[in-house]
Design an enzyme around this catalytic site. Structure first.
Site, PDB file in Angstrom:
ATOM      1  N   ASP A  85       0.970  -1.140   0.056  1.00 12.83           N
ATOM      2  CA  ASP A  85      -0.066   0.237   0.021  1.00 12.83           C
ATOM      3  C   ASP A  85       0.490   1.246  -0.211  1.00 12.83           C
ATOM      4  O   ASP A  85       1.732   1.401   1.207  1.00 12.83           O
ATOM      5  CB  ASP A  85      -1.315   0.121   0.920  1.00 12.83           C
ATOM      6  CG  ASP A  85      -1.587   1.358   1.003  1.00 12.83           C
ATOM      7  OD1 ASP A  85      -2.445   1.059   0.639  1.00 12.83           O
ATOM      8  OD2 ASP A  85      -1.818   2.580   2.089  1.00 12.83           O
ATOM      9  N   GLU A 113      -1.877  -1.840  -5.696  1.00 14.60           N
ATOM     10  CA  GLU A 113      -3.039  -0.712  -6.581  1.00 14.60           C
ATOM     11  C   GLU A 113      -2.480  -0.301  -7.707  1.00 14.60           C
ATOM     12  O   GLU A 113      -1.450   0.482  -8.178  1.00 14.60           O
ATOM     13  CB  GLU A 113      -3.227  -0.038  -5.891  1.00 14.60           C
ATOM     14  CG  GLU A 113      -3.372   0.547  -3.743  1.00 14.60           C
ATOM     15  CD  GLU A 113      -3.300   1.114  -3.143  1.00 14.60           C
ATOM     16  OE1 GLU A 113      -4.533   0.769  -2.857  1.00 14.60           O
ATOM     17  OE2 GLU A 113      -2.454   1.628  -2.613  1.00 14.60           O
ATOM     18  N   CYS A 148     -12.190  -3.721   5.730  1.00 15.55           N
ATOM     19  CA  CYS A 148     -11.818  -4.948   7.132  1.00 15.55           C
ATOM     20  C   CYS A 148     -10.581  -6.286   6.378  1.00 15.55           C
ATOM     21  O   CYS A 148     -11.058  -6.784   5.715  1.00 15.55           O
ATOM     22  CB  CYS A 148     -13.311  -5.179   8.329  1.00 15.55           C
ATOM     23  SG  CYS A 148     -12.048  -6.428   9.767  1.00 15.55           S
ATOM     24  N   CYS A 167     -13.080  -9.154   8.600  1.00 16.90           N
ATOM     25  CA  CYS A 167     -14.184  -9.604   8.338  1.00 16.90           C
ATOM     26  C   CYS A 167     -14.929  -9.467   6.561  1.00 16.90           C
ATOM     27  O   CYS A 167     -15.337  -9.872   6.314  1.00 16.90           O
ATOM     28  CB  CYS A 167     -14.957  -9.341   9.357  1.00 16.90           C
ATOM     29  SG  CYS A 167     -15.584  -7.759   9.245  1.00 16.90           S
ATOM     30  N   CYS A 199     -12.890  -1.873  12.542  1.00 14.96           N
ATOM     31  CA  CYS A 199     -13.900  -1.805  11.753  1.00 14.96           C
ATOM     32  C   CYS A 199     -15.526  -1.863  13.238  1.00 14.96           C
ATOM     33  O   CYS A 199     -14.733  -2.488  14.131  1.00 14.96           O
ATOM     34  CB  CYS A 199     -13.773  -3.370  11.570  1.00 14.96           C
ATOM     35  SG  CYS A 199     -14.895  -4.153  11.024  1.00 14.96           S
ATOM     36  N   CYS A 235     -17.024  -5.672  13.464  1.00 12.89           N
ATOM     37  CA  CYS A 235     -16.195  -6.690  14.400  1.00 12.89           C
ATOM     38  C   CYS A 235     -14.969  -6.607  15.076  1.00 12.89           C
ATOM     39  O   CYS A 235     -14.789  -7.207  15.986  1.00 12.89           O
ATOM     40  CB  CYS A 235     -14.974  -8.310  12.950  1.00 12.89           C
ATOM     41  SG  CYS A 235     -13.929  -7.323  12.342  1.00 12.89           S
ATOM     42  N   ASP A 253      -2.674   1.941   6.793  1.00 13.83           N
ATOM     43  CA  ASP A 253      -2.436   1.262   6.053  1.00 13.83           C
ATOM     44  C   ASP A 253      -1.709  -0.022   6.089  1.00 13.83           C
ATOM     45  O   ASP A 253      -2.143  -0.658   4.801  1.00 13.83           O
ATOM     46  CB  ASP A 253      -0.787   2.181   5.896  1.00 13.83           C
ATOM     47  CG  ASP A 253      -0.802   3.265   5.621  1.00 13.83           C
ATOM     48  OD1 ASP A 253      -2.130   3.652   5.029  1.00 13.83           O
ATOM     49  OD2 ASP A 253      -0.572   4.403   6.119  1.00 13.83           O
TER      50      ASP A 253
END
Length: 395
Positions: free
Chosen positions: A181, A265, A329, A332, A348, A351, A358
């Site tokens: 990332d 990305e 997340c 989950c 999150c 969860c 990052d």
């Protein structure tokens, strides 16, 4: 390409500058010819026609004939290749080259005896109509060199780059996958939890750069003082560029050696770093803030890092849709804008998983996750995809 620092004498530097000027002159003539073409007119001259015109011009003008014909022909070949890249959609249209900014030329027909090693630290290369020019022998020159390119940067440093396609780095065959990332505060965050920072200028160097830029704004155009200030600024910026390139080379080599598959990305960096100035009718907003963000993105070396990864690990770099990877997340798969509390904190709301934002995004990239719309779930991958990463530990 393997690049080396060139060490020309004062007389040799004059000859190299002449080569650069004539190569730039021939290139600009080719640009001018193609700029006159419009729909309905005959095609602009191709390389063969331009080479014939160059031969006629060299016979007529002694100052053009005094330069190297090979150097001038290679400028036309480079322009022809640039036009092919433009029509192929991979590059922008070739434009004018400016003195002081585009200084360089290419030499072909290089034989093994044209590159020699003098001692442990010094080598020499044969340049047309210049003679033997020494360069720093920092590493062995690969065998089979057929051409090289000589360039001078804005700081006045000369370099020679030998055109050799290096061997790709072999995969470790461990089956490990890593997600990268890219950001501004953290240049690259890995799914393993590592943070990589691209080095730049120190605080002392940044203060000196700001001082020099103020001096440049007050200096009279064309004065010797302005030239000295511009040279000092160029040296500082060249130092930052060297550090960024060194970091990119070391980081890309390390990732290519450690992981079988590298996922990043798929970012449109050119569009992300576009100016927010707008037009006279519709002026932009937060222009100075956007300019600072653009500088931060470019200083982090996003594009160069991925380009070098693709060179060193061909076929092992995958580009993932970046949509909502920072809001999803990694445990989950719940996607919501509320998950991203700040630049560095991810929590999150479904969860309760908490981690560095990052690193969480890097783990989504490593898993190949992407969502199609805000609030949607992560897309399911194919049944035969690589195994998912294990649940990350809380940061």
């Amino acid at each position: 390409m393997s690049r080396y620092r060139l060490l020309p004498t004062a007389a040799q530097e004059t000859g190299l500058v002449e080569h650069c000027a004539l190569a730039r002159y021939v290139w600009n003539l080719a640009v001018e010819q193609h700029s006159h073409w419009q729909p309905g007119r005959a095609w602009a001259p191709n390389y063969i026609e331009q080479a014939r015109q160059l031969t006629e011009a060299r016979a007529e003008f002694y100052w053009l004939r005094a330069g190297s014909q090979t150097v001038q022909q290679q400028a036309l070949r480079d322009f022809a290749q640039a036009m092919r890249n433009f029509f192929g959609g991979t590059h922008r249209r070739p434009t004018w080259r400016k003195a002081g900014r585009h200084e360089g030329f290419r030499q072909v027909g290089v034989r093994p005896e044209h590159v020699r090693k003098l001692n442990r630290r010094t080598g020499r290369v044969w340049a047309p109509k210049v003679g033997w020019v020494q360069f720093r022998w920092t590493r062995a020159v690969a065998a089979g060199v057929k051409s090289y390119r000589v360039t001078r940067d804005r700081a006045g440093r000369w370099h020679v780059a030998f055109a050799v396609v290096p061997e790709p780095i072999a995969a470790p065959s461990t089956g490990e996958i890593v997600g990268v990332d890219r950001g501004v505060a953290v240049s690259a965050a890995l799914s393993t939890g590592e943070f990589l920072h691209c080095p730049g200028l120190s605080e002392r160097e940044q203060r000196r750069l700001r001082k020099l830029q103020r001096c440049l704004a007050r200096a009279r155009r064309g004065s010797n003082r302005r030239g000295r200030v511009k040279a000092a600024i160029a040296k500082l910026k060249a130092r930052a560029v060297d550090r960024r390139k060194d970091w990119v080379e070391k980081t890309s080599t390390d990732l290519a050696r450690r992981f079988d598959l590298i996922r990043v990305e798929d970012l449109n960096i050119r569009g992300m770093t576009g100016s927010a100035r707008g037009t006279v009718v519709r002026p932009g907003r937060n222009v100075r803030q956007k300019a600072g963000l653009n500088r931060g993105i470019l200083a982090a070396g996003w594009g160069r890092l991925v380009a070098r990864l693709e060179h060193k690990a061909p076929g092992r770099v995958e580009k993932i849709n970046p949509a909502f990877t920072s809001q999803t997340c990694s445990v989950c798969g719940h996607c919501a804008s509320e998950n991203r509390e700040s630049q560095a904190v991810f929590r999150c709301v479904a969860c309760g998983h908490q981690a560095n934002a990052d690193v969480n995004a890097a783990r989504n990239i490593a898993a190949g996750r992407a969502v199609t719309a805000r609030g949607g779930r992560a897309l399911a991958g194919p049944a035969n995809r690589e195994p998912q990463l294990g649940p990350p530990s809380a940061a």
